[in-house]
Design an enzyme around this catalytic site. Structure first.
Site, PDB file in Angstrom:
ATOM      1  N   HIS A 124      -5.374  -7.684  -0.550  1.00  0.00           N
ATOM      2  CA  HIS A 124      -5.801  -7.692  -1.942  1.00  0.00           C
ATOM      3  C   HIS A 124      -4.590  -7.914  -2.849  1.00  0.00           C
ATOM      4  CE1 HIS A 124      -4.652  -3.529  -0.945  1.00  0.00           C
ATOM      5  NE2 HIS A 124      -4.082  -3.576  -2.145  1.00  0.00           N
ATOM      6  N   HIS A 146       1.298 -10.143  -5.848  1.00  0.00           N
ATOM      7  CA  HIS A 146       1.629 -10.204  -4.427  1.00  0.00           C
ATOM      8  C   HIS A 146       0.536  -9.556  -3.584  1.00  0.00           C
ATOM      9  CE1 HIS A 146       2.915  -6.139  -5.407  1.00  0.00           C
ATOM     10  NE2 HIS A 146       2.817  -5.856  -4.111  1.00  0.00           N
TER      11      HIS A 146
END
Length: 190
Positions: free
Chosen positions: A42, A127
């Site tokens: 995620h 990220h």
């Protein structure tokens, strides 16, 4: 509940990234890394930590409002980097990063307005963590492999509130469990 706001990449995007991560796992030094599980991939927007159950309804309401106010936008997994001298290895993002940052700000503001204590503010870096290590190390080979990766672009259409349950068994390699406890369409669609 231990909660965070996140974007969840579609399955086909995770499969593309998975092929690259499989390649990384075959490289020298890979056995010294703890590789994250694909079900947990995620892009965290805002980490809330332990949230009192009584604050979750207000947080959810404010996240729904944040989602409604943000139009869907394009995003792709691209490249990578490290935090902490190789302690965390991640895949990056490209696309409409301005809208992504706006959604980050709205997710953080939603928490503050709902009364969720927010820790120190850090500059946001989009990220998706693929591996961690307890010790600093040389990850240049991994970074070189990630540098050439660009996944397909998808349209982000949903903001999620995710609950994370950390491993408690003490079994080596056990992964945190993630569960979306709230999902809201961006732009109010769907």
């Amino acid at each position: 509940m231990r909660l965070f706001a996140a974007l969840l990449p579609p399955d086909d995007v995770c499969r593309e990234l998975g092929a690259v991560v499989d390649e990384l796992r075959r490289q020298p030094g890979a056995d010294g890394m703890r590789w994250t599980g694909r079900p947990g991939w995620h892009f965290t927007l805002a980490f809330y930590g332990e949230v009192d159950d009584g604050l979750v309804p207000a947080l959810s309401q404010r996240l729904e409002r944040a989602a409604r106010r943000t139009e869907p936008f394009p995003l792709a997994v691209r490249g990578g980097g490290q935090f902490g001298h190789g302690r965390a290895l991640w895949a990056g993002a490209e696309g409409d990063l301005a809208t992504l940052r706006l959604l980050v700000e709205r997710a953080e503001a939603a928490a503050r307005k709902a009364g969720v204590p927010m820790g120190e503010h850090r500059r946001y870096k989009a990220h998706l963590t693929v591996a961690r290590s307890r010790a600093a190390g040389d990850v240049r080979g991994f970074l070189d492999t990630l540098a050439g990766f660009t996944g397909r672009t998808w349209t982000v259409r949903e903001l999620c509130l995710v609950r994370s349950d950390l491993p408690t068994s003490g079994v080596a390699g056990e992964q945190p469990r993630y569960e979306a406890v709230g999902r809201w369409a961006l732009g109010g669609a769907g």
